[in-house]
Design an enzyme around this catalytic site. Sequence first.
Site, PDB file in Angstrom:
ATOM      1  N   GLU A 153       0.815  -1.207   0.000  1.00 18.15           N
ATOM      2  CA  GLU A 153       0.000   0.000   0.000  1.00 18.15           C
ATOM      3  C   GLU A 153       0.855   1.266   0.000  1.00 18.15           C
ATOM      4  OE1 GLU A 153      -3.152   0.888  -0.287  1.00 18.15           O
ATOM      5  OE2 GLU A 153      -3.676  -1.170  -0.774  1.00 18.15           O
ATOM      6  N   ASP A 210      -8.635  -5.645   7.851  1.00 15.61           N
ATOM      7  CA  ASP A 210      -7.957  -4.969   6.736  1.00 15.61           C
ATOM      8  C   ASP A 210      -6.656  -5.694   6.387  1.00 15.61           C
ATOM      9  OD1 ASP A 210      -7.292  -3.078   4.779  1.00 15.61           O
ATOM     10  OD2 ASP A 210      -6.346  -1.736   6.226  1.00 15.61           O
ATOM     11  N   HIS A 238      -3.811  -0.784   5.216  1.00 10.67           N
ATOM     12  CA  HIS A 238      -4.056   0.632   4.927  1.00 10.67           C
ATOM     13  C   HIS A 238      -3.743   1.529   6.121  1.00 10.67           C
ATOM     14  CE1 HIS A 238      -6.674  -1.142   1.751  1.00 10.67           C
ATOM     15  NE2 HIS A 238      -6.301  -0.075   1.066  1.00 10.67           N
TER      16      HIS A 238
END
Length: 368
Positions: free
Chosen positions: A210, A283, A288
């Site tokens: 990410e 997640d 994230h």
Amino acid sequence: MTGRSLSARVPDMTPHGGFQPVFCTIVPPHVLDRLARNTDPVLAGPARRTIQRDAAERTRRGLTAVVGAPSVAPRADAEPGKPQRTIYDAGHGTDLPGDQVRGEGDEPGQDATVNRAYAGLGATFEHYLEVYRRDSIDGAGLPLDATVHYDREYNNAFWNGEQMVFGDGDGEIFLDFTVALDVIGHELTHGVTQHTANLTYYGQPGALNESVSDVFGSLIKQYAQGQTAAEADWLIGAGLLAPRVTGEALRSMKAPGTAYDDDVLGKDPQPATMDDFVRTGRDNGGVHINSGIPNHAFYLLATALGGHAWERAGQLWYDVLTGGELAEDALFADFARLTVKAARERYGDGDELEAVGKAWEQVGVRTL
């Protein structure tokens, strides 16, 4: 965090023995989860439908990996070093790719969303080609496809391993997802990672995945706008939040944890240093959330070096991503050590080497 067991897992394998391309969205699940629990159906409804659609696309991505994705070949008349963009319109449906509405070289039409998507694909292609001599996201001229007007009030944008997809947003919390160039660059960079280091999408390697997309998404925007590191806003998704939201963007690389603080969205949970590393099973292990740590390290390096961030800081990150030494289950410390090695190999014992070591030290990641 020193043990690999907290940050890595074995992902599904493709029939070819490699890790499957992942389904990557720009809006984190924790944001949508909070919206979905809101008592106002105007806010909760689109969020719930977005979560359901994301789950369906994630399943589709997994099935595609099992049966094998159709190969995408350059057009017969394609020129090396030239983009091959095709924009499709889903017409607020979910069948991909949808109806073609603009091809490479076509003049702009009346739909601003189509035009922004086309321009964003081009800006991303241009950045990778002109700065890093990379011909499209796979390095071999891969055509760039994107679908706009996906679903109704869809609060996300994603890369599904084959193409980009943009929602229009609900107009209450999120606006049209083509408005932010760094979002387009972020998602397409997931494709670059897919074709290079293929970082596992879980825990620290997932957060690196990410973060790399945030880094190059920001650099693509800075390059397009001709900004220096000092001039850049270092925000990811600026312009996406509707006027009612108290916030600037989805994430801040300059000051992780400060992008938004809103009565509906809550407070940005990103940490800036390892002291606040978030241990969670949600997640995909907080990919994230904890991406804020390597994001902040890059910001510190880029601003310490000054000038255009894509030239030296970005070059080091690109060297590591594409150099062949970054393991799929790399931890933050593994990535950090490789950036130090890349700085020494490319720049010797100069300012770059000192700055990259100091940046990682400031966020609490060891390079020795």
